[in-house]
Design a protein around this motif. Structure first.
Motif, PDB file in Angstrom:
ATOM      1  N   ASN A   1     -90.027  57.099 -20.101  1.00 11.20           N
ATOM      2  CA  ASN A   1     -89.071  58.099 -20.605  1.00 11.20           C
ATOM      3  C   ASN A   1     -89.024  59.323 -19.707  1.00 11.20           C
ATOM      4  OD1 ASN A   1     -88.318  56.555 -22.835  1.00 11.20           O
ATOM      5  ND2 ASN A   1     -89.988  57.365 -24.105  1.00 11.20           N
ATOM      6  N   LEU A   2     -90.182  59.705 -19.152  1.00 12.48           N
ATOM      7  CA  LEU A   2     -90.233  60.845 -18.238  1.00 12.48           C
ATOM      8  C   LEU A   2     -89.404  60.570 -16.994  1.00 12.48           C
ATOM      9  CD1 LEU A   2     -91.428  63.623 -17.522  1.00 12.48           C
ATOM     10  CD2 LEU A   2     -93.377  62.411 -16.513  1.00 12.48           C
ATOM     11  N   PHE A   3     -89.529  59.368 -16.449  1.00 16.21           N
ATOM     12  CA  PHE A   3     -88.734  59.003 -15.277  1.00 16.21           C
ATOM     13  C   PHE A   3     -87.240  59.054 -15.601  1.00 16.21           C
ATOM     14  CE2 PHE A   3     -92.535  58.017 -13.183  1.00 16.21           C
ATOM     15  CZ  PHE A   3     -92.292  57.599 -11.889  1.00 16.21           C
ATOM     16  N   ARG A   4     -86.872  58.575 -16.780  1.00 12.63           N
ATOM     17  CA  ARG A   4     -85.466  58.573 -17.171  1.00 12.63           C
ATOM     18  C   ARG A   4     -84.934  59.994 -17.356  1.00 12.63           C
ATOM     19  NH1 ARG A   4     -86.103  53.686 -21.646  1.00 12.63           N
ATOM     20  NH2 ARG A   4     -86.035  51.931 -20.134  1.00 12.63           N
ATOM     21  N   LEU A   5     -85.764  60.863 -17.961  1.00 13.99           N
ATOM     22  CA  LEU A   5     -85.347  62.250 -18.162  1.00 13.99           C
ATOM     23  C   LEU A   5     -85.133  62.973 -16.841  1.00 13.99           C
ATOM     24  CD1 LEU A   5     -87.624  63.336 -21.157  1.00 13.99           C
ATOM     25  CD2 LEU A   5     -85.137  63.050 -21.170  1.00 13.99           C
ATOM     26  N   ASN A   6     -85.888  62.576 -15.825  1.00 12.04           N
ATOM     27  CA  ASN A   6     -85.757  63.204 -14.512  1.00 12.04           C
ATOM     28  C   ASN A   6     -84.732  62.502 -13.628  1.00 12.04           C
ATOM     29  OD1 ASN A   6     -87.995  65.452 -14.009  1.00 12.04           O
ATOM     30  ND2 ASN A   6     -88.903  63.859 -15.312  1.00 12.04           N
ATOM     31  N   GLY A   7     -83.975  61.600 -14.205  1.00 12.94           N
ATOM     32  CA  GLY A   7     -82.884  60.967 -13.482  1.00 12.94           C
ATOM     33  C   GLY A   7     -83.303  59.945 -12.446  1.00 12.94           C
ATOM     34  N   ALA A   8     -84.470  59.354 -12.590  1.00 12.61           N
ATOM     35  CA  ALA A   8     -84.912  58.350 -11.622  1.00 12.61           C
ATOM     36  C   ALA A   8     -84.062  57.092 -11.763  1.00 12.61           C
ATOM     37  CB  ALA A   8     -86.381  58.009 -11.851  1.00 12.61           C
TER      38      ALA A   8
ATOM     39  N   GLN B   1     -86.364  53.709  -7.857  1.00  9.01           N
ATOM     40  CA  GLN B   1     -87.454  54.680  -7.903  1.00  9.01           C
ATOM     41  C   GLN B   1     -88.442  54.340  -9.016  1.00  9.01           C
ATOM     42  OE1 GLN B   1     -84.948  58.144  -8.352  1.00  9.01           O
ATOM     43  NE2 GLN B   1     -85.337  58.810  -6.228  1.00  9.01           N
ATOM     44  N   THR B   2     -87.937  53.912 -10.160  1.00  9.70           N
ATOM     45  CA  THR B   2     -88.807  53.527 -11.264  1.00  9.70           C
ATOM     46  C   THR B   2     -89.653  52.310 -10.898  1.00  9.70           C
ATOM     47  OG1 THR B   2     -87.181  54.352 -12.857  1.00  9.70           O
ATOM     48  CG2 THR B   2     -88.875  52.854 -13.698  1.00  9.70           C
TER      49      THR B   2
ATOM     50  N   ARG C   1     -92.258  53.534  -7.868  1.00 10.07           N
ATOM     51  CA  ARG C   1     -93.209  54.595  -8.184  1.00 10.07           C
ATOM     52  C   ARG C   1     -93.917  54.421  -9.533  1.00 10.07           C
ATOM     53  NH1 ARG C   1     -89.955  60.054  -6.150  1.00 10.07           N
ATOM     54  NH2 ARG C   1     -89.552  59.303  -4.006  1.00 10.07           N
TER      55      ARG C   1
END
Length: 268
Positions: free
Chosen positions: A161-168, A172-173, A176
């Motif tokens: 969810n953090l990756f999604r919130l930061n627009g990854a 990238q997901t 990383r």
């Protein structure tokens, strides 16, 4: 005043992992030797450990040459299984529909006995070495696919969810987050697959029954059985067992150096 207590050498985990199995093995070998001598067991039934060691010394060059042939098949099959397995795993995690459609066929490869399909592969593939590699690859492939898929999907939901919130984006997901999370599972698959590649190579050699200078350890075992040369048969089995343990240890060492500095599964 601070006094540093030194840990006894035999209490260190790294030493215990090596010494404890060696002690157990030595006790079993000594008991084996004593029982064979005491009960006068014929050599053509169960040879003594000293008989096997003598055979390893006298027939060592021929057995090691055969082991080299088997290892060639094993390494080629293991490398092929890793490449194909990782590609399949990355494909499966891209879409649930793709995984649902194709994963049953990966399971089919796992549950189909290689002994049953090896004769067909040997007939279809004209090159003997390539046929053996294909057979061994089929045996070693599934653990790579299964473990890598499980690892790629076993991602912390909060981090996802953090990756999604930061627009990854998806790439990238994957690079990383998903791949680092999958590494412990992937190395677990390597440990299993390396041993299965060796088993698959030996079984394929049994089915193929190839002889001559290109024969592997399976042919040596067959020949020893036909000749009732049981010490040589046991010597070949010992080489296969030692090779399997070494392959597992190498994979465990690779996991240790890759994960020990950041993942709890290999710390300590």
């Amino acid at each position: 005043m601070n006094i540093k207590m030194k840990t006894p050498l035999l209490h260190k985990p790294a030493v215990v992992k090596i010494v404890a199995p060696l002690i157990v093995g030595a006790v079993l070998l000594i008991a084996w030797q004593i029982l064979c001598v005491a009960w006068k067991v014929p050599i053509y039934l169960i040879p003594k450990p000293t008989d096997i060691l003598t055979t390893l010394w006298t027939d060592g060059p021929g057995l090691l040459r055969a082991l080299g042939v088997t290892l060639k098949i094993t390494f080629l099959a293991f490398f092929t299984a890793v490449v194909l397995g990782v590609i399949a795993a990355f494909l499966f995690v891209q879409s649930k529909l793709i995984e649902t459609s194709l994963f049953p066929y990966a399971i089919l490869l796992q549950v189909t006995p290689v002994v049953a399909i090896a004769p067909l592969i040997i007939i279809w593939v004209k090159n003997p070495t390539l046929a053996l590699v294909v057979c061994a690859t089929l045996v070693a492939l599934f653990p790579i696919i299964s473990n890598t898929v499980l690892g790629l999907r076993s991602v912390n939901p909060g981090l996802l969810n953090l990756f999604r919130l930061n627009g990854a984006n998806r790439w990238q997901t994957l690079v990383r987050l998903r791949i680092p999370s999958a590494l412990p599972y992937f190395f677990g698959g390597l440990r299993i697959s390396s041993g299965l590649a060796l088993i698959g190579a030996v079984v394929a050699e049994f089915v193929a029954g190839t002889g001559g200078t290109g024969a592997g350890l399976a042919y040596e075992i067959l020949q020893a059985g036909f000749q009732i040369n049981i010490p040589r048969l046991f010597a070949a089995l010992v080489l296969i067992s030692i090779t399997g343990v070494m392959l597992f240890s190498i994979m465990a060492w690779l996991a240790k150096i890759s994960l020990s500095h950041w993942h709890e599964s290999e710390m300590g």
